[in-house]
Design an enzyme around this catalytic site. Structure first.
Site: not given
Ligand code: ADP
Ligand code: MG
Length: 354
Positions: A29-30, A33-34, A36, A56, A169
């Protein structure tokens, strides 16, 4: 104080890691804020090709995310992905460096992945039970599976909230199916707030996902003057918690997930966005919304209402107690778990796990 000593001792004896200890695998994932990745330990390459850890690399909010994960690890370990270690990697180029966070790899699929499948919710049933379920396919059985997912989600939320953490979230993308425990766990504490010690106290509303955010957007009411410093927050926050009920923000998001599970058409982005627009037009009154859509409902919508109508409509009753405009009128995670909707037996494996 004992807790402090224990945490300290645990921290010393837990293995520590550095950047070079990891071999990067597939990107998972992207976000803003970061990034993974799936990774493995260099000195201990796993038999699984892709690695059995998750990394991450996070920007400035990584520090808060490490803090939240450390806290969850000690206070309510089973509700979130199994956190191993976090550290600041002072990179050569970028001035501030990056925060690296390491978890156990819990499994391949998030609830979002599973909900995208035509097979949902039967694919989840298979993952929880292995094989074999005696009920014939149909609404009863789907309701049972959805009930089991909701119970696991609310169970995890209840332990987070009891610890003093609001996630902010909650969405299917941040709920992972743990293949080890065969339960859903919460991930991604990057936007979480710990109100008891005032960490990440100031609402970062720009972090919130508008598709799942409750109408108040901010966690604390605007009457809360400003973030007190940490010691003051410790003394005050139980009161603030009572007054503002920030946990109900997550309950609203969980209610939307319940809705998406009941109504296939709302599982797509456009379906959910359309629902949000309709609900807003009804002043966030779910009963009013139902009155406007039910008379001209598609077969897909009708099926959702039918499912929520089972057992004298207790599913619908629970849903309407979660998705409400006013935070203080929403049920808490603990109260939701005691709702009659959960009196019926869910999937058998669940009662063995919990
Ligand atoms: P982001 O800030 O990018 O949303 P997340 O923490 O949500 O970061 O992780 C991104 C994705 O990586 C998740 O949606 C999930 O697919 C995968 N992932 C994260 N943590 C784990 C884990 N512990 N086990 C398996 N997959 C994970
Ligand atoms: Mg995420």
């Amino acid at each position: 104080f004992d807790m402090f000593i224990l945490a300290f001792v645990e921290r010393i004896f837990r293995p520590t890691f550095r950047k070079d200890d990891f071999v990067l695998g597939k990107k998972l994932g992207e976000g803003a804020f970061g990034v993974v990745y799936r990774v493995s330990l260099a000195k201990n390459p796993s038999d699984k090709k892709e690695g059995d850890l998750v990394l991450k690399k996070a920007t400035e909010y990584g520090a808060v995310e490490i803090w939240m994960n450390e806290r969850v690890r000690r206070a309510c370990a089973n509700s979130c992905a199994d956190f191993m270690y976090g550290f600041l990697e002072k990179s050569s180029k970028k001035g501030d460096g990056e925060y690296w966070l390491i978890w156990k790899f819990e499994g391949e699929a998030t609830l979002a992945d599973l909900m995208q499948s035509k097979e949902f919710p039967y694919n989840v049933e298979r993952m929880i039970l292995g094989e074999g379920q005696q009920l014939p396919k149909g609404l009863e059985r789907e309701n049972r599976i959805i009930q089991t997912i909701m119970r696991q989600l609310l169970f995890a939320l209840d332990s987070l909230h009891s610890t003093g953490i609001v996630h902010r979230d909650i969405k299917p993308q941040n709920i992972i199916f743990s293949e080890g425990s065969r339960t859903f766990k919460i991930i991604d504490l990057g936007a979480a707030a710990d109100l008891r010690v005032g960490i990440n106290y100031i609402p970062k509303e720009f972090l919130l996902d508008p598709r799942y955010a409750a109408p108040e957007q901010y966690i604390m009411s605007t009457q809360t003057p400003s973030a007190p410093s940490a010691p003051v927050a410790t003394a005050l926050s139980p009161v603030l918690w009572q007054m503002n009920l920030p946990d109900r923000f997550d309950i609203y998001s969980a209610g939307l997930i319940f809705l998406q599970m009941a109504f296939p058409a709302m599982r797509t982005d456009s379906g959910l966005i359309q629902f949000n627009r309709q609900l807003k037009r009804c002043d966030y009154d779910l009963v009013a919304w139902r009155k406007t859509v039910e008379p001209r409902a598609s077969s897909d919508l009708r099926k959702g209402f039918e499912l929520l109508n089972l057992d004298e409509g207790i599913g619908w009753e629970l849903l309407t107690s979660m998705v409400r405009y006013k935070a203080r009128q929403r049920t808490s995670a603990k109260a939701a778990l005691a709702h009659p909707y959960f009196n019926r037996e869910g999937l058998l494996a669940l009662s063995l796990v919990q």
